[in-house]
Scaffold this motif. Structure first.
Motif, PDB file in Angstrom:
ATOM      1  N   ILE A   1     -11.111   3.432  -4.913  1.00  0.00           N
ATOM      2  CA  ILE A   1      -9.798   2.786  -4.889  1.00  0.00           C
ATOM      3  C   ILE A   1      -9.467   2.375  -6.309  1.00  0.00           C
ATOM      4  O   ILE A   1     -10.335   1.872  -7.034  1.00  0.00           O
ATOM      5  N   ALA A   2      -8.223   2.577  -6.715  1.00  0.00           N
ATOM      6  CA  ALA A   2      -7.790   2.208  -8.067  1.00  0.00           C
ATOM      7  C   ALA A   2      -8.181   0.754  -8.355  1.00  0.00           C
ATOM      8  O   ALA A   2      -8.030  -0.115  -7.491  1.00  0.00           O
TER       9      ALA A   2
ATOM     10  N   THR B   1       1.778   6.420  -7.108  1.00  0.00           N
ATOM     11  CA  THR B   1       0.639   7.151  -7.695  1.00  0.00           C
ATOM     12  C   THR B   1       0.572   8.596  -7.208  1.00  0.00           C
ATOM     13  O   THR B   1      -0.399   9.288  -7.503  1.00  0.00           O
TER      14      THR B   1
ATOM     15  N   CYS C   1       2.503   1.670  -3.432  1.00  0.00           N
ATOM     16  CA  CYS C   1       1.506   2.096  -4.417  1.00  0.00           C
ATOM     17  C   CYS C   1       1.119   3.564  -4.218  1.00  0.00           C
ATOM     18  O   CYS C   1       0.949   4.301  -5.196  1.00  0.00           O
ATOM     19  N   GLN C   2       0.990   3.988  -2.974  1.00  0.00           N
ATOM     20  CA  GLN C   2       0.676   5.391  -2.706  1.00  0.00           C
ATOM     21  C   GLN C   2       1.793   6.296  -3.226  1.00  0.00           C
ATOM     22  O   GLN C   2       1.532   7.333  -3.817  1.00  0.00           O
TER      23      GLN C   2
ATOM     24  N   ASN D   1      -2.531   9.254  -5.071  1.00  0.00           N
ATOM     25  CA  ASN D   1      -3.845   9.191  -5.722  1.00  0.00           C
ATOM     26  C   ASN D   1      -4.395   7.769  -5.811  1.00  0.00           C
ATOM     27  O   ASN D   1      -5.294   7.519  -6.606  1.00  0.00           O
ATOM     28  N   LEU D   2      -3.869   6.865  -5.034  1.00  0.00           N
ATOM     29  CA  LEU D   2      -4.363   5.486  -5.049  1.00  0.00           C
ATOM     30  C   LEU D   2      -5.814   5.432  -4.579  1.00  0.00           C
ATOM     31  O   LEU D   2      -6.637   4.720  -5.135  1.00  0.00           O
TER      32      LEU D   2
ATOM     33  N   TYR E   1      -5.681  -2.115  -7.550  1.00  0.00           N
ATOM     34  CA  TYR E   1      -5.055  -2.226  -6.230  1.00  0.00           C
ATOM     35  C   TYR E   1      -5.422  -3.517  -5.498  1.00  0.00           C
ATOM     36  O   TYR E   1      -4.542  -4.215  -4.983  1.00  0.00           O
TER      37      TYR E   1
ATOM     38  N   GLY F   1       0.814  -1.213   0.000  1.00  0.00           N
ATOM     39  CA  GLY F   1       0.000   0.000   0.000  1.00  0.00           C
ATOM     40  C   GLY F   1       0.843   1.257   0.000  1.00  0.00           C
ATOM     41  O   GLY F   1       0.571   2.209  -0.748  1.00  0.00           O
TER      42      GLY F   1
END
Length: 167
Positions: free
Chosen positions: A56-57, A43, A39-40, A46-47, A60, A36
């Motif tokens: 949520i994307a 992005t 990924c945050q 903007n995840l 994900y 997480g």
């Protein structure tokens, strides 16, 4: 001579399996947190968006599932143990005592994770009802080990695997 000859086999009791699961839950939470965070960062924060409703994307959740699945399958294939199984001296083997085949590890993972599909009931029975359905299915699948002569959970029966105590 194999270390797990029939006379030396000691099947893993359900309570040990459950304690190992608690340890593995901690490892899974850590893995999910790291993925997480990465990924945050990738992005630019903007995840997850909250424009009136949490979004949520789309990629994900499948990514999280893939990473968690990889942790279990890689652990089972590499040494027959997850991090949670090591302190409780439990090893997963094929029914004959040998190493797991990749297909066995995947079948075991899929069958053990199938109750998560019950979360799709949430729009009809609410989140609480869906979570109870998942918990009930997992209790039934793991509870199978209480009545099985070789102490196998339902996913072990299907995958033809066993948890054995070492030493």
């Amino acid at each position: 001579m194999n270390a797990y000859t029939p006379a030396a086999v000691v099947y893993c009791p359900l309570w040990r399996r459950l304690l190992a699961l608690v340890y593995d839950l901690l490892a899974v939470v850590a893995i999910v947190m790291v993925v997480g965070y990465v990924c945050q960062r990738l992005t630019g924060g903007n995840l997850i968006s909250t424009d009136g409703q949490v979004q949520i994307a789309w990629w994900y959740r499948p990514l999280q599932a893939l990473v968690v699945a990889a942790y279990f399958v890689a652990s089972w294939l590499r040494g027959g143990q997850t991090l949670g199984m090591r302190p409780w001296r439990i090893r997963i083997t094929a029914a004959d005592g040998g190493r797991l085949a990749p297909a066995q590890a995947l079948v075991r993972l899929v069958v053990a994770a199938l109750p998560l599909l019950l979360l799709e009931l949430a729009p009809w029975v609410g989140l609480r009802g869906a979570l109870w359905a998942v918990a009930t299915a997992w209790v039934g699948g793991l509870g199978w080990a209480a009545i099985d002569p070789q102490r196998r959970a339902f996913h072990d029966v299907v995958a033809r695997t066993q948890l054995r105590r070492m030493g």
